[in-house]
Design a protein around this motif. Structure first.
Motif, mmCIF file in Angstrom:
data_model
loop_
_atom_site.group_PDB
_atom_site.id
_atom_site.type_symbol
_atom_site.label_atom_id
_atom_site.label_comp_id
_atom_site.label_asym_id
_atom_site.label_seq_id
_atom_site.Cartn_x
_atom_site.Cartn_y
_atom_site.Cartn_z
ATOM 1 N N THR A 1 -79.712 2.661 -24.564
ATOM 2 C CA THR A 1 -78.762 3.768 -24.651
ATOM 3 C C THR A 1 -77.525 3.258 -25.381
ATOM 4 N N ASP A 2 -76.624 4.181 -25.713
ATOM 5 C CA ASP A 2 -75.570 3.846 -26.665
ATOM 6 C C ASP A 2 -74.160 3.805 -26.090
ATOM 7 N N LEU A 3 -73.969 4.421 -24.941
ATOM 8 C CA LEU A 3 -72.604 4.532 -24.423
ATOM 9 C C LEU A 3 -72.642 4.909 -22.953
ATOM 10 N N PHE A 4 -71.703 4.341 -22.192
ATOM 11 C CA PHE A 4 -71.488 4.755 -20.808
ATOM 12 C C PHE A 4 -69.990 4.813 -20.565
ATOM 13 N N TRP A 5 -69.546 5.872 -19.886
ATOM 14 C CA TRP A 5 -68.138 5.942 -19.485
ATOM 15 C C TRP A 5 -68.051 6.405 -18.039
ATOM 16 N N GLN A 6 -66.912 6.107 -17.430
ATOM 17 C CA GLN A 6 -66.711 6.505 -16.037
ATOM 18 C C GLN A 6 -65.222 6.645 -15.756
ATOM 19 N N HIS A 7 -64.872 7.670 -14.992
ATOM 20 C CA HIS A 7 -63.508 7.832 -14.497
ATOM 21 C C HIS A 7 -63.402 7.153 -13.143
ATOM 22 N N SER A 8 -62.243 6.573 -12.883
ATOM 23 C CA SER A 8 -61.988 5.749 -11.707
ATOM 24 C C SER A 8 -62.866 4.507 -11.768
ATOM 25 N N ALA A 9 -62.793 3.682 -10.754
ATOM 26 C CA ALA A 9 -63.468 2.394 -10.847
ATOM 27 C C ALA A 9 -63.877 1.905 -9.474
ATOM 28 N N VAL A 10 -65.068 1.366 -9.399
ATOM 29 C CA VAL A 10 -65.536 0.634 -8.231
ATOM 30 C C VAL A 10 -65.965 -0.732 -8.751
ATOM 31 N N ARG A 11 -65.317 -1.779 -8.244
ATOM 32 C CA ARG A 11 -65.550 -3.113 -8.805
ATOM 33 C C ARG A 11 -67.028 -3.465 -8.873
ATOM 34 N N SER A 12 -67.725 -3.276 -7.756
ATOM 35 C CA SER A 12 -69.102 -3.756 -7.682
ATOM 36 C C SER A 12 -70.035 -2.999 -8.613
ATOM 37 N N GLY A 13 -69.646 -1.785 -9.020
ATOM 38 C CA GLY A 13 -70.493 -1.010 -9.913
ATOM 39 C C GLY A 13 -70.283 -1.305 -11.380
ATOM 40 N N LEU A 14 -69.202 -2.024 -11.716
ATOM 41 C CA LEU A 14 -68.854 -2.209 -13.121
ATOM 42 C C LEU A 14 -68.852 -3.657 -13.596
ATOM 43 N N VAL A 15 -68.544 -4.619 -12.709
ATOM 44 C CA VAL A 15 -68.345 -5.991 -13.204
ATOM 45 C C VAL A 15 -69.603 -6.584 -13.815
ATOM 46 N N SER A 16 -70.760 -6.357 -13.198
ATOM 47 C CA SER A 16 -72.005 -6.898 -13.761
ATOM 48 C C SER A 16 -72.274 -6.314 -15.136
ATOM 49 N N GLY A 17 -72.213 -4.987 -15.212
ATOM 50 C CA GLY A 17 -72.495 -4.330 -16.478
ATOM 51 C C GLY A 17 -71.481 -4.642 -17.550
ATOM 52 N N ALA A 18 -70.206 -4.796 -17.152
ATOM 53 C CA ALA A 18 -69.172 -5.130 -18.131
ATOM 54 C C ALA A 18 -69.473 -6.468 -18.795
#
Length: 277
Positions: free
Chosen positions: A216-233
């Protein structure tokens, strides 16, 4: 200015962090095996309390399997206890895990779930592993060392325009505010118009591994949950993609918006998402 000593320190960290990967994989494999045994394809929940207890029971079982091994790998590292928390951590090393990333899917008998662990150093992801127990796949990344799927390097999409792009988003947590829901609605409408096809789903990590791998080409999200983003980042950036906030600035654990895409699509994506950040 980046100094030679800074580069040397980064290289040393990358080499040392890479030695942690097999141990993290083993810890997540143990947790994944427990979750596979607990996986049922016909849930029978009656109330919200039933759902919540199913989530907590899964978390406890997975953590019991992974935490001792991760602690042994880095005994001095702290442990970010609440997987739904956001914001920066105190300096030093911290384990940020999601014992069942996509727990809501797992307990409802759907296959979109995994197990993640990321070692964060001074609020920067240093090494991460994402394990998908139902397929046996391991996504791994070390800061400065690239991103891999089962030992094979992964790279992002080469598309040059959003009108050909498969884009995705989702709800960060059940704790969202009405203001965040309004932002989600506005940005979703904008991306429905700009992209080719839009996927709205949870969890974030399982969308981000697809961005890192170029599916896939793009993912965005409003607000942040650390555990849901750090791996993917870390996976997206080490694969060769771009991670930023929704206005195109650097993404940190304090950011209130998140964007992961390719270098070719980043500017166009920011122009669409920034008005709704």
């Amino acid at each position: 200015m980046t100094t030679i000593s800074t580069l040397s320190d980064a290289n040393v960290n990358a080499v040392q962090d890479a030695t942690l990967v097999p141990g993290i994989q083993a810890a997540l494999a143990a947790a994944g095996a427990v979750l596979v045994q607990r996986f049922e394809t016909k849930p029978e929940f009656l109330t919200r309390d039933d759902v919540v207890e199913g989530i907590y029971a899964n978390d406890r079982a997975s953590l019991d399997a992974m935490r001792p091994a991760l602690t042994a790998l880095r005994p001095e590292a702290g442990w970010a206890e609440d997987e739904l928390e956001s914001g920066a951590l105190p300096d030093g090393e911290w384990w940020i895990t999601d014992p069942v990333e996509g727990n809501i899917n797992h307990i409802h008998g759907m296959a979109d779930w995994g197990v993640t662990a990321t070692l964060v150093r001074d609020n920067v992801p240093a090494v991460t592993v994402v394990h998908l127990p139902l397929t046996g796949d391991f996504y791994t990344a070390v800061r400065g060392g690239g991103a891999f799927l089962n030992g094979q390097r992964i790279t992002p999409s080469v598309k040059t325009s959003l009108d050909a792009a498969l884009v995705g988003s989702g709800q960060a947590s059940p704790r969202e505010t009405s203001d965040t829901f309004a932002k989600i609605a506005r940005s979703t409408e904008a991306m429905l118009d700009a992209g080719l096809v839009l996927r709205l789903s949870v969890p974030a990590t399982l969308q981000l591994i697809q961005v890192a791998a170029g599916r896939t080409d793009l993912f965005w999200q409003h607000s942040a949950v650390r555990s849901g983003l750090v791996s993917g980042a870390l996976l997206v950036s080490e694969a060769g993609g771009v991670v930023s906030d929704l206005e195109g600035g650097p993404w940190t654990l304090d950011s209130t918006g998140f964007l992961a895409t390719t270098h070719q699509l980043h500017a166009e994506a920011v122009s669409i998402l920034a008005p709704h950040a």
